[in-house]
Design a protein around this motif. Structure first.
Motif, PDB file in Angstrom:
ATOM      1  N   LYS A 169       2.485   1.652  -3.511  1.00 54.78           N
ATOM      2  CA  LYS A 169       1.525   2.146  -4.503  1.00 54.78           C
ATOM      3  C   LYS A 169       1.217   3.625  -4.295  1.00 54.78           C
ATOM      4  N   THR A 170       1.116   4.055  -3.034  1.00 52.91           N
ATOM      5  CA  THR A 170       0.844   5.463  -2.745  1.00 52.91           C
ATOM      6  C   THR A 170       2.000   6.343  -3.195  1.00 52.91           C
ATOM      7  N   GLN A 204       2.013   6.605  -7.007  1.00 50.96           N
ATOM      8  CA  GLN A 204       0.997   7.500  -7.559  1.00 50.96           C
ATOM      9  C   GLN A 204       1.323   8.968  -7.305  1.00 50.96           C
ATOM     10  N   VAL A 205       1.824   9.269  -6.110  1.00 54.20           N
ATOM     11  CA  VAL A 205       2.182  10.660  -5.795  1.00 54.20           C
ATOM     12  C   VAL A 205       3.340  11.122  -6.676  1.00 54.20           C
ATOM     13  N   LEU A 221       0.824  -1.204   0.000  1.00 51.77           N
ATOM     14  CA  LEU A 221       0.000   0.000   0.000  1.00 51.77           C
ATOM     15  C   LEU A 221       0.863   1.260   0.000  1.00 51.77           C
TER      16      LEU A 221
END
Length: 130
Positions: A74-75, A78-79, A71
């Motif tokens: 992935k965060t 994306q950022v 998690l």
């Protein structure tokens, strides 16, 4: 989780199902083709598409939130992509900006589909044991 752990868990669940007389959907005697023919049972209630979707969504969310490191990765991914795209495209209110928006949306759609595909492909070896 090893293959032996998975097989042991499946055996325990099958034993519990037999003890509680739970129908597992397996044919009691094999048919000639090895497939169970199902002509429909008017006493069996089927789950609607919305119930199925809700159950699968819950399962997917549990799976995603189970692994904290995935998690976080992935965060961060994306950022960082958002920062890169924001640095490339400076959007205003003119005609060129509209074309830039279209290009940015296409880039985001293609990137999102590629990331989803990659995560799906990576999950195959993990679920192969099950």
């Amino acid at each position: 989780e090893t293959l032996e752990d998975v097989q042991e868990r499946i055996q325990r669940l099958a034993k519990l199902a037999r003890e509680q007389n739970i129908e597992m959907g397996l044919p009691s005697k094999p048919t000639s083709t090895g497939l169970k023919r199902y002509g429909g049972d008017h006493h069996t209630r089927r789950a609607s598409i919305f119930v199925q979707f809700k159950l699968l969504l819950k399962r997917a969310l549990k799976e995603n939130f189970r692994s904290k490191s995935t998690l976080i990765i992935k965060t961060v991914q994306q950022v960082s992509l958002g920062l890169i795209y924001g640095g490339i495209y400076h959007l205003g209110m003119n005609q060129a900006s509209i074309q830039d928006r279209f290009g940015l949306l296409s880039l985001i759609a293609i990137g999102a589909s590629n990331m989803a595909m990659a995560s799906t492909v990576r999950s195959f070896p993990k679920e192969k044991a099950i």
